[in-house]
Design a protein around this motif. Structure first.
Motif, PDB file in Angstrom:
ATOM      1  N   VAL A  48       0.683  -1.340   0.114  1.00  0.00           N
ATOM      2  CA  VAL A  48      -0.162   0.017  -0.165  1.00  0.00           C
ATOM      3  C   VAL A  48       0.963   1.454  -0.105  1.00  0.00           C
ATOM      4  O   VAL A  48       1.610   1.518   1.036  1.00  0.00           O
ATOM      5  N   SER A  63       0.144  -4.947   4.060  1.00  0.00           N
ATOM      6  CA  SER A  63      -0.907  -5.369   4.855  1.00  0.00           C
ATOM      7  C   SER A  63      -0.427  -6.505   5.750  1.00  0.00           C
ATOM      8  O   SER A  63       0.167  -7.403   5.190  1.00  0.00           O
ATOM      9  N   VAL A  82      -3.875   6.972  -2.510  1.00  0.00           N
ATOM     10  CA  VAL A  82      -3.520   5.562  -1.775  1.00  0.00           C
ATOM     11  C   VAL A  82      -3.571   4.562  -2.965  1.00  0.00           C
ATOM     12  O   VAL A  82      -4.625   4.489  -3.830  1.00  0.00           O
ATOM     13  N   ALA A  84      -3.240   0.437  -3.946  1.00  0.00           N
ATOM     14  CA  ALA A  84      -2.627  -0.986  -3.421  1.00  0.00           C
ATOM     15  C   ALA A  84      -2.168  -1.840  -4.621  1.00  0.00           C
ATOM     16  O   ALA A  84      -2.868  -1.515  -5.970  1.00  0.00           O
TER      17      ALA A  84
END
Length: 122
Positions: A48, A63, A82, A84
């Motif tokens: 992330v 994570s 942000v 991922a």
């Protein structure tokens, strides 16, 4: 002589107190969230990345085993991108923009497994 030293000490302490009272308090916040599959299973080891769009500073976290992540010590009031990413999963919406106008913001991502191509039979 003792009275002068006492007076000088009181003046010094007064200035120190005034300077401390006038110092700006810089608020810091955090962005946290969870990575899960469409079925709600947690996804671990997803990278992330959080980028401050004002300063272009980036921070990356991974994570945990339960799919949770936290990026703390972020500038309150800034806007962040942000992202991922994972080698095993893909995300329909891998980017989210977050305005850190509260001390804490929640950002969640839904992951889907990348299909594995099977070799063709002869």
């Amino acid at each position: 002589m003792g009275t002068k030293c006492l007076l000088l000490a009181l003046v010094f302490l007064s200035f120190a107190f005034i300077n401390e009272a006038n110092a700006q308090v810089e608020l810091r916040g955090e962005i946290s969230g969870r990575i899960v599959t469409e079925m709600g299973r947690s996804v671990r080891r997803v990278s992330v990345l959080v980028m401050d769009l004002n300063t272009l500073e980036t921070r990356t976290v991974v994570s945990n085993d339960f799919g949770y992540f936290v990026v703390d010590d972020l500038q309150f009031g800034s806007t962040f991108l942000v992202n991922a990413s994972s080698g095993r999963y893909y995300f329909a919406f891998p980017f989210q923009t977050v305005n850190l106008d509260l001390v804490s913001r929640q950002v969640n991502f839904i992951a889907a497994e990348i299909p594995v191509a099977l070799p063709k039979a002869p």
